[in-house]
Scaffold this motif. Structure first.
Motif, PDB file in Angstrom:
ATOM      1  N   TYR A 108       0.823  -1.216   0.000  1.00  0.00           N
ATOM      2  CA  TYR A 108       0.000   0.000   0.000  1.00  0.00           C
ATOM      3  C   TYR A 108       0.857   1.265   0.000  1.00  0.00           C
ATOM      4  O   TYR A 108       0.608   2.197  -0.742  1.00  0.00           O
ATOM      5  N   LYS A 141     -18.448   2.574   1.102  1.00  0.00           N
ATOM      6  CA  LYS A 141     -17.455   2.679   0.028  1.00  0.00           C
ATOM      7  C   LYS A 141     -17.273   1.303  -0.574  1.00  0.00           C
ATOM      8  O   LYS A 141     -17.054   0.338   0.142  1.00  0.00           O
ATOM      9  N   LYS A 195     -15.136  -1.076  -3.175  1.00  0.00           N
ATOM     10  CA  LYS A 195     -13.895  -1.212  -3.930  1.00  0.00           C
ATOM     11  C   LYS A 195     -14.245  -1.638  -5.355  1.00  0.00           C
ATOM     12  O   LYS A 195     -14.954  -2.633  -5.547  1.00  0.00           O
ATOM     13  N   ASP A 242     -13.956   3.157  -4.688  1.00  0.00           N
ATOM     14  CA  ASP A 242     -12.500   3.270  -4.555  1.00  0.00           C
ATOM     15  C   ASP A 242     -11.837   2.277  -5.504  1.00  0.00           C
ATOM     16  O   ASP A 242     -12.033   1.066  -5.381  1.00  0.00           O
ATOM     17  N   ASN A 275      -8.455   2.185  -6.093  1.00  0.00           N
ATOM     18  CA  ASN A 275      -7.061   1.910  -5.709  1.00  0.00           C
ATOM     19  C   ASN A 275      -6.116   1.890  -6.914  1.00  0.00           C
ATOM     20  O   ASN A 275      -5.247   1.026  -7.015  1.00  0.00           O
ATOM     21  N   GLU A 297     -12.744   7.321  -6.080  1.00  0.00           N
ATOM     22  CA  GLU A 297     -11.454   7.532  -5.422  1.00  0.00           C
ATOM     23  C   GLU A 297     -10.346   6.832  -6.207  1.00  0.00           C
ATOM     24  O   GLU A 297     -10.491   5.670  -6.569  1.00  0.00           O
ATOM     25  N   ASP A 304      -6.419   9.640  -3.212  1.00  0.00           N
ATOM     26  CA  ASP A 304      -5.995   9.043  -1.942  1.00  0.00           C
ATOM     27  C   ASP A 304      -4.494   8.717  -2.003  1.00  0.00           C
ATOM     28  O   ASP A 304      -3.658   9.460  -1.496  1.00  0.00           O
ATOM     29  N   GLU A 305      -4.135   7.635  -2.716  1.00  0.00           N
ATOM     30  CA  GLU A 305      -2.723   7.225  -2.779  1.00  0.00           C
ATOM     31  C   GLU A 305      -1.822   8.328  -3.343  1.00  0.00           C
ATOM     32  O   GLU A 305      -0.634   8.383  -3.014  1.00  0.00           O
ATOM     33  N   LYS A 330      -4.949  10.947   4.989  1.00  0.00           N
ATOM     34  CA  LYS A 330      -4.421   9.826   5.748  1.00  0.00           C
ATOM     35  C   LYS A 330      -3.253  10.376   6.544  1.00  0.00           C
ATOM     36  O   LYS A 330      -2.146  10.541   6.028  1.00  0.00           O
TER      37      LYS A 330
HETATM   38 MG   LIG Z   1      -8.452   4.523  -0.921  1.00  0.00          MG
END
Ligand SMILES: [Mg+2]
Length: 353
Positions: free
Chosen positions: A58, A162, A164, A189, A191, A214, A239-240, A263
């Motif tokens: 991650y 949320k 994925k 999300d 990712n 996201e 996010d990331e 985060k």
């Molecule tokens: Mg995320």
């Protein structure tokens, strides 16, 4: 008020999840964190939690790299230092490159310590307001179980779910689930699972009516995110991509997103997180607080963060019982009527057990 740091203690906590969490990138069945406690000269103890994962799937950091950096580098830098404010920890660690999750764990403990010495709840210490915090849950990537899991979330009082997503997922299924629960707000999300050549697949998800999507593309894909923001009606949330203050500035400059996931751990702790919040407030960028499959200490810090103005979307805030048989805090975090109430006790507001 100055505090001299007299003791810093690291403790490993390991516990299986109540049920495995399956993300696109990894399945998490068991969790190991480092609980950091920092004692000041007056005797108060501040707590932080290092939430890096076991392998670097991650973020680049791992719980093993964090333990090394904490023990060998950060603890010696802070031990016996007298500091006038928790912001000074960021400067003490300035010569250490990266390793923000390790830094965050110890830095957050110092913020808790200062709030306790001041006799104030952390949310008040950082300038938040005592509002109820909206809870949100994450549904992982088993398409057959989505409807079941969403129904359970709705029953448990969550208001935001949320899901994925990834490019091969069936859009019709998502549409029908969302239509069946009009009382819930849905986030998606990805990712970073979409690529340039699956851009048209992302456009199909635009029809699902998510409140936001996201991280559709990779961490450094500013241009693709800008294109998505321009061509999709669904809001784009990063996010990331957001690992530091400069990344938020980059998102704003390139018009690569509408919303930022905070985060705190990935950002390196409170000092950087508060700078990000201020920048987002100035540019009317939406914000919400993301989770890391963490225990109650990290969650308590994140709840305080969510009390700040401009954090308008419900975060990844689930009850302690969602992931854990037994959390490391007392009382445990509970969700009532879709909300979590902030504690009025000093610091993070929970006793660590
Ligand atoms: Mg995320």
């Amino acid at each position: 008020m100055a505090v001299t740091i007299r003791d810093i203690h690291l403790k490993t906590v390991r516990q299986p999840l109540r049920s495995p969490f399956k993300a696109v990138l990894q399945q998490v069945e068991e969790r190991e964190i480092i609980l950091v406690s920092v004692t000041g000269d007056v005797g108060d103890v501040g707590y932080g939690e290092c939430v890096a994962f076991e392998t670097p799937w991650y973020t680049e950091e791992t719980i093993t790299s964090c333990r090394f950096v904490l023990e060998q580098v950060l603890v010696p830098l802070l031990m016996n230092k007298t500091i006038g404010s928790p912001q000074e920890v960021w400067n003490l660690f300035a010569a250490v490159k990266g390793n923000r999750m390790a830094k965050a764990a110890i830095e957050m403990a110092v913020w808790d310590l200062f709030a306790k010495q001041q006799g104030e709840p952390l949310w008040k210490f950082i300038g938040g307001s005592p509002q109820p915090i909206s809870a949100g849950i994450v549904v992982a990537a088993d398409p057959l179980k989505i409807e079941e899991q969403v129904a359970l979330a709705a029953q448990s009082g969550y208001r935001r779910v949320k899901i994925k997503i990834h490019p091969d997922m069936e859009v019709a299924l998502l549409k029908s689930v969302i239509a069946a629960f009009p009382e819930l707000q849905f986030f998606a999300d990805a990712n970073g699972s979409f690529q340039k050549d699956s851009f048209n697949r992302l456009q199909a998800f635009d029809e699902v009516d998510f409140a936001l999507i996201e991280q559709p593309f990779g961490e450094r894909e500013w241009a693709l995110h800008a294109q998505a923001k321009k061509e999709l009606k669904t809001k784009i949330c990063l996010d990331e991509s957001i690992a530091c203050l400069e990344d938020v500035q980059q998102m704003i400059d390139q018009q690569a997103g509408d919303i930022v996931v905070l985060k705190m751990s990935r950002l390196g702790g409170w000092t950087e997180a508060l700078k990000v919040v201020r920048l987002c407030q100035t540019h009317s960028i939406g914000m919400w607080v993301g989770g890391m499959i963490e225990f109650g200490v990290s969650k308590a810090h994140n709840l305080a963060l969510a009390s700040l103005p401009g954090i308008v979307y419900p975060g990844d805030f689930s009850a302690s019982q969602h992931f854990w048989e037994k959390d490391i805090i007392d009382p445990e975090i509970t969700v009532e009527n879709g909300n979590i109430l902030l504690s009025n006790r000093p610091g993070i507001g929970y006793r660590v057990v």
